[in-house]
Design an enzyme around this catalytic site. Structure first.
Site, PDB file in Angstrom:
ATOM      1  N   ARG A  91       0.823  -1.209   0.000  1.00 39.87           N
ATOM      2  CA  ARG A  91       0.000   0.000   0.000  1.00 39.87           C
ATOM      3  C   ARG A  91       0.861   1.265   0.000  1.00 39.87           C
ATOM      4  O   ARG A  91       0.404   2.328  -0.453  1.00 39.87           O
ATOM      5  CB  ARG A  91      -0.964  -0.022   1.192  1.00 39.87           C
ATOM      6  CG  ARG A  91      -1.987  -1.138   1.086  1.00 39.87           C
ATOM      7  CD  ARG A  91      -2.935  -1.169   2.256  1.00 39.87           C
ATOM      8  NE  ARG A  91      -3.968  -0.140   2.183  1.00 39.87           N
ATOM      9  CZ  ARG A  91      -5.136  -0.292   1.565  1.00 39.87           C
ATOM     10  NH1 ARG A  91      -5.442  -1.422   0.952  1.00 39.87           N
ATOM     11  NH2 ARG A  91      -6.029   0.688   1.565  1.00 39.87           N
ATOM     12  N   GLU A 194     -13.029  -0.132  -2.250  1.00 36.53           N
ATOM     13  CA  GLU A 194     -12.598   0.644  -1.097  1.00 36.53           C
ATOM     14  C   GLU A 194     -12.908   2.121  -1.336  1.00 36.53           C
ATOM     15  O   GLU A 194     -12.820   2.614  -2.462  1.00 36.53           O
ATOM     16  CB  GLU A 194     -11.092   0.511  -0.862  1.00 36.53           C
ATOM     17  CG  GLU A 194     -10.617  -0.852  -0.438  1.00 36.53           C
ATOM     18  CD  GLU A 194      -9.133  -0.849  -0.089  1.00 36.53           C
ATOM     19  OE1 GLU A 194      -8.682   0.087   0.592  1.00 36.53           O
ATOM     20  OE2 GLU A 194      -8.429  -1.781  -0.516  1.00 36.53           O
TER      21      GLU A 194
END
Length: 239
Positions: A91, A194
């Site tokens: 990430r 998301e």
């Protein structure tokens, strides 16, 4: 406003108070300024994308630190770290759109309380590449939901149509954000998606905290004035 049997306010419980069929949208004159999250008219119904709920899940032992800070932070060192080093590395190297920011600079939210990643946690966090030993040791009732809305995520929010760290995931911002939410609405893909809020995300933007039982509700109420509701269905596996 009265609560439903689940402790939620009427606009927040689709089970007890199903949404009424919306009226035909009014025609907006060309000279009117369209708000960022105007209701989107589809062949099925109108969708108020700004009011769509989003869900951040964290361990109860992390909540006190979040409340003390007053916000969800991107670089926080949680008391109970649910992610592996590999997950954090992926990430921190995945770029969001073309703005130069990395996924790790955002606070992740699910678009549904039945999201795939939350389902993995409920089932024991078996994927050792993604979930830490602490995640596997936790029980479902150890988690809490911080519930907000797409509108509250801010002007720099992003929608990802899948795992935000995956190379094939597409991101949407600005006007395209509304279009992606429209596409995801009532689609199985919403479970993979998301919503990303640029950190820090203030606790004032959290509408309510969802917990699994009365004991956890009493514990959380000692920590915050944010509304706390017991809603067991969010904590039960879909299987």
């Amino acid at each position: 406003m009265p609560d439903c049997i689940h402790g939620l306010e009427i606009p927040l419980c689709d089970s007890c108070f199903p949404k009424a069929v919306p009226e035909k949208p009014k025609v907006v004159r060309a000279s009117s300024r369209t708000p960022r999250f105007a209701a989107v008219s589809t062949s099925k119904k109108s969708i108020n994308t700004g009011a769509q709920r989003v869900y951040h899940v964290t361990h109860i032992n992390n909540l006190e630190g979040i409340l003390a800070t007053g916000a969800l932070l991107a670089n926080a060192a949680p008391t109970v770290d649910l992610s592996t080093e590999l997950t954090r590395e992926l990430r921190s190297t995945a770029r969001v759109c073309s703005d130069g920011r990395m996924v790790s600079e955002y606070i992740p939210f699910y678009l549904t309380p039945s999201a795939t990643l939350w389902e993995q946690l409920r089932e024991g966090a078996g994927d050792e590449t993604r979930w830490s030993p602490a995640a596997r040791a936790a029980t479902t009732s150890d988690f809490v939901f911080l519930v907000s809305t797409v509108e509250a995520l801010g002007e720099e929010s992003v929608i990802a149509d899948g795992d935000a760290a995956h190379s094939l995931t597409r991101f949407a911002t600005g006007d395209s954000l509304t279009r992606m939410l429209e596409r995801l609405h009532d689609s199985d893909d919403v479970q993979e998606a998301e919503a990303l809020a640029l950190a820090p995300f203030p606790i004032e933007s959290v509408q309510l905290v969802g917990v699994s039982n009365d004991r956890m509700r009493d514990r959380v109420r000692k920590l915050t004035s944010v509304k706390v509701v017991v809603h067991p269905p969010w904590f039960v596996s879909a299987e």
